[in-house]
Design an enzyme around this catalytic site. Sequence first.
Site, mmCIF file in Angstrom:
data_model
loop_
_atom_site.group_PDB
_atom_site.id
_atom_site.type_symbol
_atom_site.label_atom_id
_atom_site.label_comp_id
_atom_site.label_asym_id
_atom_site.label_seq_id
_atom_site.Cartn_x
_atom_site.Cartn_y
_atom_site.Cartn_z
ATOM 1 N N LYS A 179 65.035 43.003 23.509
ATOM 2 C CA LYS A 179 64.098 43.301 22.335
ATOM 3 C C LYS A 179 62.829 43.065 22.801
ATOM 4 C CE LYS A 179 67.103 41.549 18.923
ATOM 5 N NZ LYS A 179 67.021 40.782 17.635
ATOM 6 N N LYS A 233 73.697 56.426 20.032
ATOM 7 C CA LYS A 233 74.447 55.873 18.717
ATOM 8 C C LYS A 233 73.433 55.888 17.543
ATOM 9 C CE LYS A 233 73.550 51.018 18.319
ATOM 10 N NZ LYS A 233 74.016 49.854 17.923
ATOM 11 N N LYS A 253 69.437 52.293 13.042
ATOM 12 C CA LYS A 253 68.097 52.428 12.287
ATOM 13 C C LYS A 253 66.829 52.593 13.055
ATOM 14 C CE LYS A 253 67.957 47.461 12.601
ATOM 15 N NZ LYS A 253 69.282 47.298 13.085
HETATM 16 P P1 ADP Z 1 71.272 48.918 14.441
HETATM 17 O O1 ADP Z 1 71.656 49.865 15.633
HETATM 18 O O2 ADP Z 1 71.225 50.033 13.433
HETATM 19 O O3 ADP Z 1 70.117 48.152 14.695
HETATM 20 P P2 ADP Z 1 72.397 46.448 14.529
HETATM 21 O O4 ADP Z 1 72.294 46.421 15.981
HETATM 22 O O5 ADP Z 1 71.975 45.741 13.563
HETATM 23 O O6 ADP Z 1 72.551 48.170 14.253
HETATM 24 O O7 ADP Z 1 74.174 46.420 14.451
HETATM 25 C C1 ADP Z 1 74.617 45.820 13.242
HETATM 26 C C2 ADP Z 1 76.280 45.990 13.269
HETATM 27 O O8 ADP Z 1 76.800 47.422 13.197
HETATM 28 C C3 ADP Z 1 76.865 45.719 14.713
HETATM 29 O O9 ADP Z 1 78.119 44.818 14.506
HETATM 30 C C4 ADP Z 1 77.044 46.716 15.364
HETATM 31 O O10 ADP Z 1 78.139 46.696 16.335
HETATM 32 C C5 ADP Z 1 77.354 47.866 14.246
HETATM 33 N N1 ADP Z 1 76.837 49.193 14.830
HETATM 34 C C6 ADP Z 1 75.572 49.461 14.680
HETATM 35 N N2 ADP Z 1 75.506 50.824 14.886
HETATM 36 C C7 ADP Z 1 76.718 51.297 15.407
HETATM 37 C C8 ADP Z 1 77.446 52.590 15.535
HETATM 38 N N3 ADP Z 1 76.266 53.693 15.580
HETATM 39 N N4 ADP Z 1 78.641 52.816 15.419
HETATM 40 C C9 ADP Z 1 79.508 51.709 15.237
HETATM 41 N N5 ADP Z 1 78.901 50.530 15.031
HETATM 42 C C10 ADP Z 1 77.789 50.251 14.829
HETATM 43 NA NA NA Z 2 70.184 47.357 17.023
#
Ligand code: ADP
Ligand code: NA
Length: 344
Positions: free
Chosen positions: A117, A208, A211
């Site tokens: 982070k 991946k 956001k």
């Molecule tokens: P971001 O990568 O957008 O910040 P988060 O880290 O907040 O997303 O993830 C929130 C939830 O969504 C977690 O359980 C994570 O495993 C799932 N997640 C996030 N991005 C993906 C993705 N590209 N494919 C599958 N699951 C995802």
């Molecule tokens: Na994230």
Amino acid sequence: PKARVIFSGIQPTGVPHLGNYVGALRQWLRLQHLEKPDTKLIYSIVDLHAITVPQDPVKLRRHKREALAALLAIGIDPDRCTLFYQSSVPAHSELMWILSCTASVGYLSRMTQWKQKLSLSPTSHIEDQPVSSRLKLGLFAYPVLQAADVLVHRATHVPVGHDQAQHLEFVRECATNFNHAYGSCLVRPETMIPPVHRIMSLTDPTSKMSKSHKSERSRILITDTPDEIRAKISSALTDSQAGISYDMATRPGISNLLDILSIFDAHQRSPAELAEAYSQTHPRQFKAMVADSIIQGLHGIRSRFLELLDSDSTYLDYAEAQGARKARENAEETMEMVRSAVGL
Ligand code: ADP
Ligand code: NA
């Protein structure tokens, strides 16, 4: 056998994207259908975790309501589940403090997420002065809050992605330390690793969908309009090979679209089966099909979401109050045991 208690949390970071939906929210929805009626499903919008990094208060408040509306819009049932804002239940913070008194700083400093982070290298050390002055106590200690989230609800099972397995280890460590000091009263939860579907970015299919990606074209929001979905899929980065085939290593763009198609496929075909069925299809036509299947798969979510956020609607407030009440009652049962064990 005792009834299962499943806890899962999501950060309020705005409208969920397709990756969040497939990787997390759809699992929550599935559990409503798959678990026996006596399984407690406890789902939290973890706003206290969100403030471990700087937040704009107005945006945070909006993101919380959007997260709640999105969860209700996809079909999370606030009567079947306990769906609540973490900050509505002070017991999370109270148990965190109590767990902090038996948690080891050494263990926390070996965990890696605070380094990520702060964009620090994996070898950076908490005792380095420039590191420790940037690192806030809350960010460093947030795994203890995560432990409190799970333990205060006596969760028996926690669904986690592979990247979170380390954190659940720490939850068990916190329970063990507490039970060792005060006698067994906290439940050590088991890890549930749901089938992994990682959705990749539409503009850079080797990373991946997230956001944190700058380009809004890289992700589909679950509240996008059909036109937005069509435009994003049609501009998704693919290769110039003819036809459709499934190979993540050499054709990540097309393969990601096959993964997405497979997720929404009415016949539950695998990406490889779909690649075979559409091997001769022109990429443009293939993209149009993928867009249609997403539009159909997310059908109704957008209109329910907008309806819930309409100022005339009182349903969000009802769901918030109902969730807070159920979560407080459940947490209080644990806190009575904990306070009594500690002598508070
Ligand atoms: P971001 O990568 O957008 O910040 P988060 O880290 O907040 O997303 O993830 C929130 C939830 O969504 C977690 O359980 C994570 O495993 C799932 N997640 C996030 N991005 C993906 C993705 N590209 N494919 C599958 N699951 C995802
Ligand atoms: Na994230």
